[in-house]
Design an enzyme around this catalytic site. Structure first.
Site, PDB file in Angstrom:
ATOM      1  N   PHE A  11     -28.360 129.544  13.635  1.00 46.86           N
ATOM      2  CA  PHE A  11     -28.015 128.979  14.965  1.00 46.86           C
ATOM      3  C   PHE A  11     -26.522 128.655  15.086  1.00 46.86           C
ATOM      4  O   PHE A  11     -26.161 127.579  15.589  1.00 46.86           O
ATOM      5  CB  PHE A  11     -28.798 127.687  15.241  1.00 46.86           C
TER       6      PHE A  11
ATOM      7  N   GLU B 197     -25.695 119.281  17.347  1.00 49.16           N
ATOM      8  CA  GLU B 197     -24.825 118.253  16.729  1.00 49.16           C
ATOM      9  C   GLU B 197     -25.623 116.984  16.421  1.00 49.16           C
ATOM     10  O   GLU B 197     -25.137 115.862  16.587  1.00 49.16           O
ATOM     11  CB  GLU B 197     -23.585 117.992  17.586  1.00 49.16           C
TER      12      GLU B 197
ATOM     13  N   SER C  93     -32.026 118.798  10.797  1.00 48.82           N
ATOM     14  CA  SER C  93     -31.726 117.355  10.769  1.00 48.82           C
ATOM     15  C   SER C  93     -31.470 116.895   9.324  1.00 48.82           C
ATOM     16  O   SER C  93     -30.629 116.035   9.078  1.00 48.82           O
ATOM     17  CB  SER C  93     -32.905 116.562  11.345  1.00 48.82           C
TER      18      SER C  93
ATOM     19  N   ALA D 100     -32.631 123.311   6.602  1.00 45.11           N
ATOM     20  CA  ALA D 100     -31.731 122.145   6.674  1.00 45.11           C
ATOM     21  C   ALA D 100     -31.176 122.025   8.081  1.00 45.11           C
ATOM     22  O   ALA D 100     -30.100 122.550   8.390  1.00 45.11           O
ATOM     23  CB  ALA D 100     -30.600 122.274   5.649  1.00 45.11           C
TER      24      ALA D 100
ATOM     25  N   GLN E 267     -35.581 119.045  41.624  1.00 47.35           N
ATOM     26  CA  GLN E 267     -36.588 118.435  42.503  1.00 47.35           C
ATOM     27  C   GLN E 267     -36.053 118.298  43.928  1.00 47.35           C
ATOM     28  O   GLN E 267     -36.774 118.577  44.906  1.00 47.35           O
ATOM     29  CB  GLN E 267     -36.970 117.050  41.932  1.00 47.35           C
TER      30      GLN E 267
HETATM   31  C1  LIG Z   1     -28.078 126.812  20.720  1.00 42.56           C
HETATM   32  C2  LIG Z   1     -27.811 126.125  19.420  1.00 42.56           C
HETATM   33  C3  LIG Z   1     -26.520 126.108  18.895  1.00 42.56           C
HETATM   34  C4  LIG Z   1     -26.272 125.502  17.665  1.00 42.56           C
HETATM   35  N1  LIG Z   1     -25.001 125.570  17.129  1.00 42.56           N
HETATM   36  C5  LIG Z   1     -24.804 125.132  15.849  1.00 42.56           C
HETATM   37  C6  LIG Z   1     -23.550 125.326  15.193  1.00 42.56           C
HETATM   38  O1  LIG Z   1     -22.606 125.856  15.791  1.00 42.56           O
HETATM   39  N2  LIG Z   1     -23.430 124.936  13.910  1.00 42.56           N
HETATM   40  C7  LIG Z   1     -24.436 124.343  13.222  1.00 42.56           C
HETATM   41  O2  LIG Z   1     -24.265 124.030  12.058  1.00 42.56           O
HETATM   42  N3  LIG Z   1     -25.658 124.135  13.808  1.00 42.56           N
HETATM   43  C8  LIG Z   1     -25.854 124.524  15.101  1.00 42.56           C
HETATM   44  N4  LIG Z   1     -27.082 124.327  15.706  1.00 42.56           N
HETATM   45  C9  LIG Z   1     -28.147 123.688  14.956  1.00 42.56           C
HETATM   46  C10 LIG Z   1     -28.541 122.307  15.475  1.00 42.56           C
HETATM   47  O3  LIG Z   1     -27.567 121.350  15.170  1.00 42.56           O
HETATM   48  C11 LIG Z   1     -29.919 121.994  14.904  1.00 42.56           C
HETATM   49  O4  LIG Z   1     -30.849 122.850  15.562  1.00 42.56           O
HETATM   50  C12 LIG Z   1     -30.319 120.542  15.080  1.00 42.56           C
HETATM   51  O5  LIG Z   1     -29.520 119.719  14.274  1.00 42.56           O
HETATM   52  C13 LIG Z   1     -31.790 120.299  14.777  1.00 42.56           C
HETATM   53  O6  LIG Z   1     -32.201 120.917  13.612  1.00 42.56           O
HETATM   54  P1  LIG Z   1     -33.557 121.788  13.622  1.00 42.56           P
HETATM   55  O7  LIG Z   1     -33.426 122.744  14.742  1.00 42.56           O
HETATM   56  O8  LIG Z   1     -33.770 122.331  12.271  1.00 42.56           O
HETATM   57  O9  LIG Z   1     -34.676 120.751  13.994  1.00 42.56           O
HETATM   58  P2  LIG Z   1     -35.514 119.833  12.959  1.00 42.56           P
HETATM   59  O10 LIG Z   1     -34.565 119.091  12.095  1.00 42.56           O
HETATM   60  O11 LIG Z   1     -36.566 120.657  12.318  1.00 42.56           O
HETATM   61  O12 LIG Z   1     -36.191 118.800  13.960  1.00 42.56           O
HETATM   62  C14 LIG Z   1     -37.396 119.074  14.658  1.00 42.56           C
HETATM   63  C15 LIG Z   1     -37.764 117.806  15.425  1.00 42.56           C
HETATM   64  O13 LIG Z   1     -38.004 116.738  14.503  1.00 42.56           O
HETATM   65  C16 LIG Z   1     -37.178 115.630  14.810  1.00 42.56           C
HETATM   66  N5  LIG Z   1     -36.790 114.943  13.571  1.00 42.56           N
HETATM   67  C17 LIG Z   1     -36.335 115.504  12.424  1.00 42.56           C
HETATM   68  N6  LIG Z   1     -36.024 114.540  11.543  1.00 42.56           N
HETATM   69  C18 LIG Z   1     -36.280 113.359  12.135  1.00 42.56           C
HETATM   70  C19 LIG Z   1     -36.150 111.988  11.752  1.00 42.56           C
HETATM   71  N7  LIG Z   1     -35.665 111.633  10.548  1.00 42.56           N
HETATM   72  N8  LIG Z   1     -36.520 111.031  12.623  1.00 42.56           N
HETATM   73  C20 LIG Z   1     -37.004 111.361  13.855  1.00 42.56           C
HETATM   74  N9  LIG Z   1     -37.124 112.630  14.281  1.00 42.56           N
HETATM   75  C21 LIG Z   1     -36.777 113.612  13.438  1.00 42.56           C
HETATM   76  C22 LIG Z   1     -35.987 116.215  15.528  1.00 42.56           C
HETATM   77  O14 LIG Z   1     -35.319 115.256  16.342  1.00 42.56           O
HETATM   78  C23 LIG Z   1     -36.652 117.320  16.349  1.00 42.56           C
HETATM   79  O15 LIG Z   1     -37.198 116.754  17.510  1.00 42.56           O
HETATM   80  C24 LIG Z   1     -27.328 124.886  16.955  1.00 42.56           C
HETATM   81  C25 LIG Z   1     -28.621 124.879  17.500  1.00 42.56           C
HETATM   82  C26 LIG Z   1     -28.861 125.492  18.692  1.00 42.56           C
HETATM   83  C27 LIG Z   1     -30.277 125.498  19.232  1.00 42.56           C
END
Ligand SMILES: Cc1cc2nc3c(=O)[nH]c(=O)nc-3n(C[C@H](O)[C@H](O)[C@H](O)COP(=O)(O)OP(=O)(O)OC[C@H]3O[C@@H](n4cnc5c(N)ncnc54)[C@H](O)[C@@H]3O)c2cc1C
Length: 381
Positions: free
Chosen positions: A155, A363, A131, A129, A336
Site C-alpha cells: 500500500f 498514517e 497497525s 505489519a 445527503q
Molecule cells: C490508500 C492507502 C495508502 C497508503 N499509503 C501508505 C504509505 O505511503 N506508506 C505506508 O507505509 N503505508 C501506507 N498505507 C498503509 C496504512 O497506513 C495502513 O493500511 C494502516 O496503518 C492500517 O493498517 P492495516 O491496513 O494493516 O490495518 P490493520 O492494522 O489490520 O487494522 C484493521 C482494523 O483493526 C484496527 N486495529 C488494529 N489494531 C488495533 C488496536 N491496537 N486497537 C484498536 N483497533 C485496532 C484498525 O484500526 C482497523 O480498523 C496506505 C494505506 C492505504 C489504504
C-alpha cells in the site's frame, strides 16, 4: 473565522487555491474515473515551487513550516483528495531526510526534491505489519560494504511514480522496534521492483502499489539516521505529517460543504430552495462548525510544531483523528443534501465522500490515534 495567517501564508494559500481551481478541478473527475496519476500536475506544482516549502533554504527550499504545508494540502484537497495525497506523501517521504539525513544525503537528495524533479515515497506498512508496525519482516542483512535488503512493502503511496524511497527494515526481528532501521532507496536499484498496483475506493488520482526488495544491495551511505533508529524516525515523521492528513481531510470537507450549500440555495422543492428548510439549515450549520473546529485544531497544532515544541504526538493525533472523522461526516451529509444527485458521478460530492474515507485509515487508523492520545493523556497525569 480569521486565523491570523501572515502575508506569506495568505499568498501561499491564494496561489494553491488558484492552481487547484484552474488546473486540477477541470480534470479531477477524469483522473478519478481513469484511476490515473497526474505526472503533469506534479510537474506544474514543482514549477510553481510548492515542493520547496518545507525544504531548508541551504538545499534550495524555502525553509517554511508545517502550517505553510498544511495550507497547500488543504487547498489542493478541497478540489481533489487524490492529488492532495500525492503531494502530501512527497513530504512524508522526504521529511525523514530533512530531519535525519547526513549533510551528504541532504546535498544529494533535497535539491531535486525541492525543485520537484524527484518525488518521494515512504515505505513502512507490510502485509503482516499495518497497525502493528513492530512486526516488520523486511530484512536488512549487514554485508562488507553495507546492507542487503529483502522483503516487501504494501500500500505504498507514490509507489511506482516516486524516485526516492525512505523504507524501514529490520536488522534483527528479535530486537523488535529496536532492530528497525531506515534506508534511502532509489528507483532502478538492482532487485528493487514493484508489485500490484492497487485499485482503490477513493483518492484514485494517487498511485498506490507494493514495493518488492529482492536482495537489494545498498552501501552504508544509504543508511538513514543510524542502525536501530528506524521506528523512532517513523514515529517522529508521523508526528509531523498527521496535521497534514488533517489538512487533507479539512480540504475535502470544505470542498463538499461548498458544493452542498451552493446546491441547497438552487435546488427547488415544495416551491422554494431546500436551504429554506430548517432540516437543511441545521445540517449546514453543523457542517460549517465542525469544519471550523477542525481548522482551529490543525492550524494550532501546526503552529505548535513550527514554534519548535519538542512533544506534540497527542496534538498531531488529535488533529488527524478529529479532522478525518469530521470529513467523513461532512462529506456524507453533503451527499445527503444533494439527494439522489449527490449519489451520481455528475456531481463531485460522491468522490469527496470516497476520498475522505482514507484519511481515517492511513498514517495510523483512527483507532490507533485514540491509542496514542490515551497513552499521552495517561502519561501526563
Ligand atoms: C490508500 C492507502 C495508502 C497508503 N499509503 C501508505 C504509505 O505511503 N506508506 C505506508 O507505509 N503505508 C501506507 N498505507 C498503509 C496504512 O497506513 C495502513 O493500511 C494502516 O496503518 C492500517 O493498517 P492495516 O491496513 O494493516 O490495518 P490493520 O492494522 O489490520 O487494522 C484493521 C482494523 O483493526 C484496527 N486495529 C488494529 N489494531 C488495533 C488496536 N491496537 N486497537 C484498536 N483497533 C485496532 C484498525 O484500526 C482497523 O480498523 C496506505 C494505506 C492505504 C489504504
Amino acid at each position: 473565522m480569521k486565523h491570523n495567517l501572515n502575508e506569506k501564508q495568505k499568498t501561499i494559500q491564494m496561489l494553491a487555491r488558484r492552481f487547484a481551481e484552474e488546473r486540477i478541478k477541470p480534470i479531477r473527475g477524469e483522473l478519478d474515473e481513469r484511476d490515473s496519476f497526474p505526472s503533469f500536475i506534479m510537474k506544474e506544482l514543482g514549477d510553481l515551487d510548492f515542493f520547496r516549502i518545507f525544504i531548508p533554504e541551504e538545499y534550495n527550499g524555502f525553509g517554511l513550516g508545517v502550517l505553510d504545508l498544511c495550507l497547500v494540502m488543504e487547498e489542493i484537497s478541497r478540489v481533489c483528495g487524490g492529488v492532495g495525497t500525492s503531494f502530501a506523501v512527497n513530504a512524508l517521504g522526504s521529511y525523514p531526510i530533512v530531519k535525519n539525513g547526513s549533510s551528504e544525503q541532504k546535498k544529494k537528495y533535497l535539491p531535486d526534491i525541492a525543485s520537484g524533479k524527484k518525488l518521494c515515497a515512504f515505505g513502512l506498512t507490510e502485509a503482516e505489519a499495518g497497525s502493528d508496525v513492530g512486526n516488520i519482516q523486511t530484512r536488512a542483512v549487514q554485508t562488507e560494504t553495507g546492507f542487503r535488503i529483502s522483503g516487501s512493502k504494501l500500500f505504498i503511496t507514490n509507489g511506482e511514480v516516486a524516485d526516492i524511497y525512505v523504507i524501514i527494515a529490520t536488522i534483527d526481528p528479535k530486537k523488535g522496534i529496536r532492530g528497525q532501521t531506515a534506508f534511502i532507496l532509489e528507483k532502478g536499484m538492482p532487485g528493487f521492483t514493484f508489485g500490484k498496483k492497487e485499485n482503490k475506493m477513493g483518492i484514485r488520482a494517487s498511485h498506490t502499489c507494493e514495493l518488492i526488495f529482492d536482495g537489494v544491495e545498498v552501501t552504508k551511505d544509504h543508511l538513514l539516521g543510524g542502525v536501530g533508529r528506524g521506528f523512532f524516525l517513523a514515529m517522529e515523521n508521523f508526528d509531523h505529517s498527521r496535521p497534514g492528513v488533517g489538512a487533507q481531510a479539512l480540504g475535502i470537507a470544505q470542498g463538499a460543504y461548498d458544493e452542498a450549500i451552493r446546491y441547497a440555495k438552487n435546488r427547488i422543492q415544495f416551491g422554494e430552495p431546500i436551504v429554506s428548510q430548517q432540516g437543511i439549515k441545521f445540517m449546514l450549520a453543523d457542517m460549517a462548525t465542525q469544519i471550523e473546529a477542525a481548522r482551529c485544531l490543525i492550524y494550532q497544532t501546526a503552529r505548535t510544531i513550527d514554534s519548535g515544541a519538542k512533544k506534540f504526538s497527542k496534538e498531531s493525533s488529535m488533529a488527524k483523528m478529529f479532522a478525518s472523522d469530521m470529513a467523513m461526516k461532512v462529506t456524507t451529509d453533503a451527499v445527503q443534501i444533494l439527494g439522489g444527485y449527490g449519489y451520481m458521478k455528475d456531481y463531485p460530492v460522491e468522490k469527496m465522500m470516497r476520498d475522505a474515507k482514507i484519511t481515517q485509515i492511513y498514517e495510523g487508523t483512527n483507532q490507533i490515534q485514540r491509542v496514542v492520545i490515551a497513552q499521552e493523556l495517561i502519561r501526563e497525569i
